[in-house]
Scaffold this active site. Structure first.
Site, PDB file in Angstrom:
ATOM      1  N   SER A 136       3.439   5.787   8.065  1.00  0.00           N
ATOM      2  CA  SER A 136       3.452   4.680   7.112  1.00  0.00           C
ATOM      3  C   SER A 136       2.328   4.937   6.121  1.00  0.00           C
ATOM      4  O   SER A 136       1.169   5.058   6.518  1.00  0.00           O
ATOM      5  CB  SER A 136       3.224   3.346   7.822  1.00  0.00           C
ATOM      6  OG  SER A 136       3.005   2.339   6.864  1.00  0.00           O
ATOM      7  N   ARG A 137       2.670   5.041   4.840  1.00  0.00           N
ATOM      8  CA  ARG A 137       1.636   5.359   3.843  1.00  0.00           C
ATOM      9  C   ARG A 137       0.804   4.138   3.480  1.00  0.00           C
ATOM     10  O   ARG A 137      -0.127   4.233   2.691  1.00  0.00           O
ATOM     11  CB  ARG A 137       2.287   5.980   2.598  1.00  0.00           C
ATOM     12  CG  ARG A 137       2.964   7.298   2.937  1.00  0.00           C
ATOM     13  CD  ARG A 137       3.317   8.139   1.729  1.00  0.00           C
ATOM     14  NE  ARG A 137       4.006   9.342   2.186  1.00  0.00           N
ATOM     15  CZ  ARG A 137       5.304   9.550   2.084  1.00  0.00           C
ATOM     16  NH1 ARG A 137       6.076   8.641   1.529  1.00  0.00           N
ATOM     17  NH2 ARG A 137       5.845  10.661   2.529  1.00  0.00           N
ATOM     18  N   VAL A 138       1.154   2.983   4.042  1.00  0.00           N
ATOM     19  CA  VAL A 138       0.343   1.782   3.821  1.00  0.00           C
ATOM     20  C   VAL A 138      -0.708   1.696   4.922  1.00  0.00           C
ATOM     21  O   VAL A 138      -1.830   1.268   4.706  1.00  0.00           O
ATOM     22  CB  VAL A 138       1.243   0.530   3.808  1.00  0.00           C
ATOM     23  CG1 VAL A 138       0.414  -0.741   3.829  1.00  0.00           C
ATOM     24  CG2 VAL A 138       2.120   0.549   2.572  1.00  0.00           C
ATOM     25  N   THR A 165      10.087   6.900  -0.895  1.00  0.00           N
ATOM     26  CA  THR A 165       9.621   5.786  -0.044  1.00  0.00           C
ATOM     27  C   THR A 165       8.145   5.924   0.344  1.00  0.00           C
ATOM     28  O   THR A 165       7.525   6.957   0.135  1.00  0.00           O
ATOM     29  CB  THR A 165      10.488   5.694   1.229  1.00  0.00           C
ATOM     30  OG1 THR A 165      10.589   6.994   1.821  1.00  0.00           O
ATOM     31  CG2 THR A 165      11.876   5.197   0.903  1.00  0.00           C
TER      32      THR A 165
END
Length: 503
Positions: A367-369, A341
């Site tokens: 959150s990698r975004v 994810t």
């Protein structure tokens, strides 16, 4: 006599030439053995992997899916009631990969993984079907994630933002609000032009009935489909449930729409797959899971993406849920799904029991975004707020030793306490992003520093009500993604005016 004979021969020839033989070639086999929804079949020489097969018996046709292919037999799982299938029954290969019905008719309904209605309403009539297994779109078809999915949950929208096309894992122990986060997110999609799919895997039917009634009460079933493979259903239905949900999501994706899909939860999905694999005599690996359990979830979650304009511009945002045992995120299935994810929302039992709900641990969640999935105004206030939260965590641990603290440290601790209060939020009450920005702005600019900690929630509620009456224009500007000095001045004036009413 010879004329009669010639006439008869002529007639026979005509009849033979007119006759058209209706020949159908079927790939058939026989059931060798059956146990717990798993069958061994001999004779299906040309069957394919994941092909749908039919079991013929006196009562009705039951479907199955091929999962194992060995030298002298085929292993398959039965989708549905397997009690009537016995040794010697005929099996027919359909020649099709397993497909499920899809379409607009599914919206607002509760269905099983085979697309059959289980909500007591009329049967679903749709002429379209999609395969449950599909290769995920390639890199060239995708575009970067930069449009937000507003969850309505302050702690998430500010510090762990989710974007359209992202896969954000919700992870934590049982009974600490994982499903609540997902349901609040679905409720908050009202008017956001987003279809929602909630896939319940191995859940109690009473729990799902309660969730459906909450969604109906909040008018969320108007854009939501619930796919239920209950705790009492066969492992085969639990196994195909998330793939079935993704097939429906891909139908809307192909139409250029945005979809939010929740898998609740993938731990039970992995357990169902383990059960099937062990019954099929596949060799067990770590924690008795089969060797391909990583591929089980990677091929599912990779199908969530945001397509570029040339390919329709739709998106599938996935919120998979994983249940941990005693907070152990290093167990096999949690580490697998974390690595697949684009970030995780970690819910901590200690926070939950202290009354911080939702119990989001901002330190372990990521959150990698990042801020690319936030509106400008939220980006401006959230960066500072995350820093405030991190500093508070560090200082709170240090302050426990009771040593004398300087004025600056005391101020940071006091602000941290107020931030903690602001991040508390009741279930089924998602908050508009503009109102979130307003209260966070009030916090980081010191407007709440003189408010008693126990009165912070009351202050916030009053500010939101005041903004609804006197600050509609300001809220609209924030929602439109604007943020400039003029808007900042208006926000300051709005908060100051509200504080003046409290004097």
């Amino acid at each position: 006599m010879s004329n009669t004979k010639d006439f008869i021969i002529e007639q026979i020839k005509n009849k033979i030439s007119e006759h058209k033989a209706d020949i159908t070639i079927k790939n058939t086999g026989k059931v060798i053995s059956t146990s717990d929804g798993i069958v061994k079949i001999s004779g299906l020489s040309e069957v394919a992997m994941s092909e749908m097969i039919e079991f013929k018996n006196e009562e009705k046709v039951v479907y199955g899916v091929v999962l194992n292919m060995e030298e002298d037999n085929v292993g398959a799982i039965i989708l549905g009631d397997y009690s009537k299938i016995k040794e010697g029954d005929e099996v027919i290969a359909s020649g099709k990969i397993l497909q499920v019905p899809v379409g607009e008719e599914m919206v607002g309904r509760v269905v099983n993984p085979l697309g059959e209605a289980i909500d007591g309403k009329s049967s679903i009539k749709t002429d379209k079907s999609y395969p449950i297994e599909k290769i995920a779109p390639g890199v060239i078809k995708r575009q970067s994630v930069n449009e937000p999915v507003q969850t309505g949950i302050k702690a998430i929208d500010a510090m762990i933002p989710i974007g359209r096309g992202q896969r954000e894992l919700i992870i934590g122990d049982r009974q600490i609000g994982k499903t609540a986060v997902a349901i609040d997110t679905i409720i908050n999609q009202k008017g956001q032009n987003m279809k929602c799919i909630y896939v319940a895997i191995g859940q109690k039917k009473s729990k799902i009935a309660s969730i459906v009634s909450k969604l109906e009460k909040n008018s969320a079933m108007d854009y939501t489909t619930v796919i239920l493979a209950g705790a009492s259903d066969p492992a085969s239905l639990l196994y195909i449930a998330p793939y079935s949900g993704t097939a429906l999501a891909e139908y809307f994706l192909d139409k250029g729409e945005d979809v939010l899909i929740v898998y609740d939860d993938l731990s039970k999905h992995a357990v169902a797959y383990r059960e099937i694999s062990l019954l099929l005599r596949r060799p067990p690996g770590r924690e008795a899971y089969p060797g391909d359990v990583f591929y089980l979830h990677s091929r599912l979650l990779e199908r969530s993406c945001r397509l570029n304009k040339e390919n329709g511009g739709g998106s599938i945002t996935a919120l998979p849920i994983i249940e941990t045992q005693a907070g152990d995120v290093s167990a096999y299935i949690p580490t697998n799904v974390i690595s697949i994810t684009d970030g995780q929302i970690y819910l901590e039992p200690d926070l939950f029991y202290k009354g911080n709900r939702p119990a989001v641990n901002a330190g372990l969640s990521v959150s990698r975004v990042g801020s690319s999935a936030q509106i400008k105004a939220m980006k401006k206030v959230a960066g500072k707020m995350r820093l405030e939260a991190a500093q508070y965590r560090e200082l709170a641990a240090f302050a426990q030793f009771g040593s004398d603290l300087d004025q600056d440290t005391k101020a940071k601790l006091e602000r941290g306490k107020r931030l903690n209060e602001i991040l508390k939020q009741d279930q089924y009450s998602p908050l508009l992003v503009a109102k979130q920005v307003l209260i966070f702005y009030a916090l980081i600019n010191g407007f709440i520093d003189d408010v008693e900690v126990e009165n912070v929630m009351k202050f916030e509620e009053g500010l939101h009500q005041y903004a609804d009456m006197a600050g509609k224009k300001v809220l609209d500007q924030i929602s439109n993604g604007e943020f400039n000095e003029e808007l900042e001045a208006e926000m300051k004036a709005l908060i100051s005016d509200y504080k003046a009413t409290l004097q």
